[in-house]
Design a protein around this motif. Structure first.
Motif, mmCIF file in Angstrom:
data_model
loop_
_atom_site.group_PDB
_atom_site.id
_atom_site.type_symbol
_atom_site.label_atom_id
_atom_site.label_comp_id
_atom_site.label_asym_id
_atom_site.label_seq_id
_atom_site.Cartn_x
_atom_site.Cartn_y
_atom_site.Cartn_z
ATOM 1 N N ALA A 29 1.878 -1.212 2.122
ATOM 2 C CA ALA A 29 0.897 -2.015 2.831
ATOM 3 C C ALA A 29 0.304 -1.169 3.946
ATOM 4 N N ASP A 30 -0.774 -1.628 4.479
ATOM 5 C CA ASP A 30 -1.468 -0.899 5.534
ATOM 6 C C ASP A 30 -0.774 -1.162 6.869
ATOM 7 N N ALA A 31 -0.239 -0.082 7.463
ATOM 8 C CA ALA A 31 0.458 -0.223 8.739
ATOM 9 C C ALA A 31 -0.446 0.062 9.929
ATOM 10 N N SER A 32 -1.712 0.363 9.653
ATOM 11 C CA SER A 32 -2.640 0.572 10.760
ATOM 12 C C SER A 32 -3.063 -0.780 11.320
ATOM 13 N N ASP A 68 7.081 1.148 1.167
ATOM 14 C CA ASP A 68 7.092 2.589 0.901
ATOM 15 C C ASP A 68 6.538 3.309 2.125
ATOM 16 N N LEU A 69 7.415 3.960 2.860
ATOM 17 C CA LEU A 69 7.013 4.627 4.097
ATOM 18 C C LEU A 69 6.217 5.892 3.847
ATOM 19 N N ASP A 70 6.360 6.475 2.663
ATOM 20 C CA ASP A 70 5.554 7.653 2.343
ATOM 21 C C ASP A 70 4.075 7.292 2.294
ATOM 22 N N LYS A 71 3.787 6.034 2.025
ATOM 23 C CA LYS A 71 2.403 5.566 2.008
ATOM 24 C C LYS A 71 2.015 4.905 3.325
ATOM 25 N N ALA A 72 2.922 4.136 3.885
ATOM 26 C CA ALA A 72 2.577 3.333 5.064
ATOM 27 C C ALA A 72 2.850 4.040 6.390
ATOM 28 N N ALA A 73 3.745 5.030 6.383
ATOM 29 C CA ALA A 73 4.143 5.650 7.657
ATOM 30 C C ALA A 73 4.479 7.132 7.487
ATOM 31 N N ALA A 74 3.728 7.808 6.643
ATOM 32 C CA ALA A 74 4.020 9.218 6.334
ATOM 33 C C ALA A 74 3.964 10.112 7.569
ATOM 34 N N LYS A 75 3.200 9.712 8.578
ATOM 35 C CA LYS A 75 3.048 10.558 9.770
ATOM 36 C C LYS A 75 4.356 10.730 10.532
ATOM 37 N N TYR A 76 5.326 9.866 10.270
ATOM 38 C CA TYR A 76 6.589 9.946 11.009
ATOM 39 C C TYR A 76 7.637 10.823 10.321
ATOM 40 N N VAL A 87 11.518 -1.857 6.275
ATOM 41 C CA VAL A 87 10.464 -2.830 6.570
ATOM 42 C C VAL A 87 10.212 -3.647 5.313
ATOM 43 N N ASN A 88 10.213 -4.958 5.456
ATOM 44 C CA ASN A 88 9.929 -5.874 4.360
ATOM 45 C C ASN A 88 8.477 -5.696 3.919
ATOM 46 N N ALA A 89 8.275 -5.368 2.648
ATOM 47 C CA ALA A 89 6.920 -5.141 2.142
ATOM 48 C C ALA A 89 6.077 -6.410 2.183
ATOM 49 N N GLN A 90 6.715 -7.561 2.295
ATOM 50 C CA GLN A 90 5.976 -8.826 2.309
ATOM 51 C C GLN A 90 5.742 -9.365 3.724
ATOM 52 N N ARG A 118 3.304 -9.056 9.323
ATOM 53 C CA ARG A 118 3.048 -8.284 10.547
ATOM 54 C C ARG A 118 3.395 -6.813 10.306
ATOM 55 N N THR A 119 2.765 -6.213 9.305
ATOM 56 C CA THR A 119 3.119 -4.838 8.926
ATOM 57 C C THR A 119 2.985 -3.847 10.084
ATOM 58 N N PRO A 120 1.877 -3.819 10.828
ATOM 59 C CA PRO A 120 1.799 -2.845 11.936
ATOM 60 C C PRO A 120 2.937 -3.003 12.943
ATOM 61 N N ALA A 121 3.257 -4.231 13.304
ATOM 62 C CA ALA A 121 4.326 -4.458 14.280
ATOM 63 C C ALA A 121 5.683 -4.107 13.692
ATOM 64 N N ALA A 122 5.927 -4.468 12.432
ATOM 65 C CA ALA A 122 7.220 -4.189 11.805
ATOM 66 C C ALA A 122 7.458 -2.692 11.669
ATOM 67 N N VAL A 123 6.435 -1.956 11.237
ATOM 68 C CA VAL A 123 6.570 -0.499 11.112
ATOM 69 C C VAL A 123 6.759 0.133 12.482
#
Length: 430
Positions: free
Chosen positions: A33-36, A119-127, A314-317, A320-325
């Protein structure tokens, strides 16, 4: 979290999660999901038996996060150790999985397959660059692309040995075994010199022991286990020889980490794996052992010690994806991990943290000696337990190992049967 385990994180790899691959959104892989976007809203953070000992720590972490992101609110829930995996399974099936969840690799695998782990490789790869490569890889699932949890704290430990028992058996107390060959030879000598009254080892080989011995545990596709090769059979045959000679404790077939630890405390066993946590117990419960304690490295044929690892998923569902990530990263960032590691004998998974003086400088005490040695080994450590290796599989392997040690099956037959059983269970996981 029970610290009576021989390592702080050992409870993590002993958990069972029932297959849930039919649940969630899209059973063909982990979610992304989009974490931005703005970090805002209420999220729920679930830990694994940590409130009793670390309530103040986590309340401070949450307060710091909410101060950094004023439009957020973190609700913290803590679940008991017993039944934790079942609770996650039930929440996953019922659609009530928290936004951010404390997991171990074996817990995250079925969630990823069910599409419930982000999937953090997609949603948070910068970390990714902030963590040790081996730690980041620990929550990857064979046969799937992606990384499904932030690595959190790590643990590993040395082998402790009783110098007095070594000396009585005619072994050099200052030269403990460094290789498997030396270990098995010295164990047989210990048993012979003590007429079988003192065993060197108290535990049967587990999947991580086969890994440290250099046995290929699983194919690269993650579709089949392979630990019944010639090297695996060789290791089990050596343990059979130890068992027959009473160099392996006769009660090893039913041993637990706690019972093995008691055997070591009472001098019935000469060596036992452990962590820095154990030294304080030795000092308090067995002063005579503490005076004669020897500390040596884990024995491995691969050059890489075993590590235990915890993660934050992080729950993919989550809505609050930005806050959860952001919160999952906050909990596991370098500052928070260093603070946690200075409260209890665990190790951070963040890059560079293990190079800090706390993990590199000794002060002459055994405690710092163990901490420094463990930190050094963790830089290249491996989590040998496959993420797809469930508790049912561990039981199947243990049962077959017991049959081999008792002479009911040959080592080859036992490992063939164990692999077949584990592969059947793997197919049932979907």
């Amino acid at each position: 979290m029970p610290t009576s385990r021989r390592t702080f994180a050992a409870v993590a790899v002993a958990a069972l999660l029932m297959p849930i691959t039919a649940c969630g959104s899209g059973g063909d892989g982990g979610g992304s999901a989009d974490a931005s976007g703005k970090v805002e809203g209420e999220i729920t953070f679930q830990t694994w038996n940590l409130r009793a000992n670390f309530k103040d720590y986590f309340e401070d972490v949450i307060a710091a996060f909410e101060e950094k992101y004023p439009d957020t609110h973190v609700k913290w829930v803590d679940q008991p150790a017993e039944g934790y995996a079942d609770k996650i399974s039930a929440d996953a099936a019922g659609g009530t999985l928290p936004d951010v969840v404390n997991v171990s690799p074996d817990l995250v695998a079925p969630l990823a397959k069910a599409g419930l782990a982000l999937d953090l490789d997609k949603a948070a790869a910068k970390y990714e660059k902030e963590y040790l490569p081996g730690a980041w890889a620990s929550h990857q699932v064979p046969g799937m692309e992606g990384t499904y949890a932030f690595p959190w704290y790590l643990n590993t430990g040395p082998l402790f040995y009783n110098k007095s028992l070594f000396e009585k058996a005619g072994l050099d107390p200052n030269k403990p075994p460094k290789t498997y060959g030396e270990l098995f030879d010295q164990a047989l000598q210990m048993a012979e010199k003590t007429d079988g009254k003192v065993a060197t080892l108290a535990n049967v080989p587990t999947i991580e022991d086969f890994g440290r011995y250099g046995v290929p545990l699983m194919n690269k596709e993650g579709t089949a286990f392979t630990f019944n090769d010639a090297q695996g059979v060789e290791l089990l045959a050596k343990y059979k020889k130890l068992y027959d000679a009473k160099a392996l404790d006769p009660q090893a077939l039913t041993a637990t980490p706690e019972s093995s630890g008691k055997k070591f405390l009472t001098g019935a066993v000469a060596m036992n794996p452990g962590s820095a946590l154990d030294l304080a117990n030795f000092k308090k419960q067995a002063p005579s052992l503490y005076k004669n304690i020897g500390i040596t490295d884990q024995i491995t044929s691969t050059g890489h010690v075993n590590m235990y690892v915890m993660g934050v998923m992080v729950n993919a569902q989550t809505k609050r994806t930005p806050a959860a990530v952001a919160f999952a990263h906050f909990v596991t960032d370098s500052a928070r991990q260093m603070s946690f590691a200075q409260r209890v004998a665990i190790f951070p998974s963040t890059a560079g943290s293990l190079d800090k003086p706390y993990f590199t400088q000794e002060d002459g005490t055994d405690e710092t000696r163990v901490r420094v040695a463990a930190a050094k080994s963790l830089k290249s450590a491996v989590n040998y337990t496959p993420v797809l290796f469930s508790e049912q599989m561990k039981t199947a392997l243990r049962n077959e190992v017991a049959k081999a040690l008792q002479g009911k099956e040959s080592p080859k037959e036992a490992l063939d049967n164990a692999v077949n059983a584990c592969n059947r269970l793997l197919q049932q996981q979907g």
